[in-house]
Motif scaffolding. Structure first.
Motif, PDB file in Angstrom:
ATOM      1  N   THR A  68      37.418  79.416  22.483  1.00  0.00           N
ATOM      2  CA  THR A  68      36.527  78.422  23.078  1.00  0.00           C
ATOM      3  C   THR A  68      36.998  77.014  22.789  1.00  0.00           C
ATOM      4  O   THR A  68      37.479  76.316  23.674  1.00  0.00           O
ATOM      5  CB  THR A  68      35.097  78.612  22.551  1.00  0.00           C
ATOM      6  N   THR A  97      39.475  75.260  25.270  1.00  0.00           N
ATOM      7  CA  THR A  97      38.802  74.262  26.078  1.00  0.00           C
ATOM      8  C   THR A  97      39.408  72.891  25.885  1.00  0.00           C
ATOM      9  O   THR A  97      39.616  72.148  26.842  1.00  0.00           O
ATOM     10  CB  THR A  97      37.302  74.214  25.723  1.00  0.00           C
ATOM     11  N   LYS A 118      40.158  80.942  36.502  1.00  0.00           N
ATOM     12  CA  LYS A 118      39.331  81.964  35.856  1.00  0.00           C
ATOM     13  C   LYS A 118      38.305  81.393  34.902  1.00  0.00           C
ATOM     14  O   LYS A 118      37.366  82.086  34.512  1.00  0.00           O
ATOM     15  CB  LYS A 118      40.228  82.955  35.098  1.00  0.00           C
ATOM     16  N   GLU A 119      38.462  80.144  34.466  1.00  0.00           N
ATOM     17  CA  GLU A 119      37.584  79.586  33.449  1.00  0.00           C
ATOM     18  C   GLU A 119      37.070  78.222  33.870  1.00  0.00           C
ATOM     19  O   GLU A 119      37.825  77.396  34.400  1.00  0.00           O
ATOM     20  CB  GLU A 119      38.342  79.464  32.112  1.00  0.00           C
ATOM     21  N   ASN A 120      35.790  77.990  33.628  1.00  0.00           N
ATOM     22  CA  ASN A 120      35.150  76.709  33.933  1.00  0.00           C
ATOM     23  C   ASN A 120      34.492  76.173  32.674  1.00  0.00           C
ATOM     24  O   ASN A 120      33.864  76.934  31.920  1.00  0.00           O
ATOM     25  CB  ASN A 120      34.096  76.875  35.034  1.00  0.00           C
ATOM     26  N   TYR A 121      34.609  74.854  32.452  1.00  0.00           N
ATOM     27  CA  TYR A 121      34.055  74.255  31.262  1.00  0.00           C
ATOM     28  C   TYR A 121      33.364  72.936  31.585  1.00  0.00           C
ATOM     29  O   TYR A 121      33.701  72.266  32.561  1.00  0.00           O
ATOM     30  CB  TYR A 121      35.165  73.954  30.238  1.00  0.00           C
ATOM     31  N   SER A 133      31.227  76.555  27.805  1.00  0.00           N
ATOM     32  CA  SER A 133      31.935  77.421  28.737  1.00  0.00           C
ATOM     33  C   SER A 133      30.972  77.825  29.842  1.00  0.00           C
ATOM     34  O   SER A 133      29.914  78.395  29.579  1.00  0.00           O
ATOM     35  CB  SER A 133      32.461  78.673  28.022  1.00  0.00           C
ATOM     36  N   THR A 174      31.976  79.847  32.252  1.00  0.00           N
ATOM     37  CA  THR A 174      32.523  81.092  32.771  1.00  0.00           C
ATOM     38  C   THR A 174      31.531  82.217  32.498  1.00  0.00           C
ATOM     39  O   THR A 174      31.205  82.479  31.336  1.00  0.00           O
ATOM     40  CB  THR A 174      33.866  81.419  32.097  1.00  0.00           C
ATOM     41  N   ASP A 185      32.353  84.681  29.777  1.00  0.00           N
ATOM     42  CA  ASP A 185      32.819  84.134  28.507  1.00  0.00           C
ATOM     43  C   ASP A 185      31.951  82.950  28.085  1.00  0.00           C
ATOM     44  O   ASP A 185      32.434  81.865  27.792  1.00  0.00           O
ATOM     45  CB  ASP A 185      34.276  83.687  28.647  1.00  0.00           C
ATOM     46  N   LYS A 186      30.649  83.163  28.047  1.00  0.00           N
ATOM     47  CA  LYS A 186      29.713  82.094  27.722  1.00  0.00           C
ATOM     48  C   LYS A 186      29.828  81.685  26.257  1.00  0.00           C
ATOM     49  O   LYS A 186      30.095  82.506  25.375  1.00  0.00           O
ATOM     50  CB  LYS A 186      28.279  82.543  28.007  1.00  0.00           C
TER      51      LYS A 186
END
Length: 260
Positions: free
Chosen positions: A12, A16, A206-209, A226, A228, A231-232
């Motif tokens: 994370t 990130t 694939k991942e948003n932050y 996160s 996602t 993947d919170k």
């Protein structure tokens, strides 16, 4: 102990911070005034980041956070091994000292202090039993009887301490984002625990932050979230440059190195 806190933290915080990056985006010149925060009246605006892209703000935030002597992290982060989460509250500094606690999957609590070359830990019964799942009951009972509620210590240079010494190292926690570029976009202004902040949104394949950056004082990172679905997790950063309470615990301390 199984790989938990450090691994989850790297998934994370480190990941990130690397995504949001330390360098402005090459696309900045092509962004609209709405995205960069510019306006015809920006010259008189009190907005500290007026005219900057999200990537440029991210650069300032990461630089400021890297230069901090200490900070505190609190939040819930994903644990790949269990599929659950780790709740943590940890203060750490540039000298490698740290102090705080963590809980895995809501099962018990472990207190951690690293002072100099020594690591002190205290586990409650629920934590020990959860981490001993699958072991013979008599062995688990023996561990609980010996360790539950008692402070222990071990050398920070020993092999069993590696995951904790890394966890207490700011450089390891923040990772290396020197060569990273950011496509972060500016969001709304808000506050994090009373500190004014601006939100930045980073969207990948694939991942948003979402990154929250202080708009008063140093542009420190205040929060990482996160977005996602699979993947919170989130971490809040506070107490920048404040002393870490990493004093040796009082009372009897079990020496795990001597016990072997």
């Amino acid at each position: 102990m199984r790989r938990t806190a450090l691994a989850a933290l790297c998934l994370t915080a480190v990941a990130t911070m690397a995504v949001t990056g330390c360098q402005g985006d090459d696309k900045a010149d092509g962004k609209s005034k709405a995205d960069t925060g510019q306006s015809e009246q920006s010259g008189t605006s009190k907005e500290p980041f007026a005219g900057l892209t999200g990537g440029e703000i991210a650069e300032r935030a990461v630089d400021a956070t890297y230069e901090a002597d200490s900070f505190r992290m609190t939040g819930d982060i994903p644990d790949e091994e269990s599929g659950g989460t780790i709740a943590l509250d940890m203060a750490l500094d540039r000298k490698g000292n740290c102090a705080g606690n963590l809980s895995i999957g809501g099962e018990g609590r472990a207190d951690l202090i690293k002072s100099g070359d020594t690591i002190y830990m205290k586990y409650d019964e629920d934590f020990l039993r959860a981490q001993s799942e699958g072991e013979p009951k008599d062995e688990t009972d023996a561990v609980v009887d010996m360790l539950a509620g008692k402070w222990t210590k071990m050398s920070a240079k020993g092999p069993d301490a590696e995951e904790f010494t890394d966890f207490c190292d700011i450089s390891t926690v923040l990772g290396d984002a020197e060569d990273t570029r950011s496509d972060a976009t500016r969001g709304k202004t808000t506050d994090v625990d009373g500190t004014p902040a601006i939100t930045l949104h980073e969207k990948g394949d694939k991942e948003n932050y979402t990154l929250y950056v202080a708009t008063e004082g140093e542009p420190y990172v205040l929060k990482l979230v996160s977005d996602t679905p699979s993947d919170k997790g989130s971490l809040t950063f506070s107490d920048y440059d404040k002393p870490v309470p990493a004093d040796k615990p009082s009372g009897e301390i079990l020496d795990l190195d001597e016990l072997g």
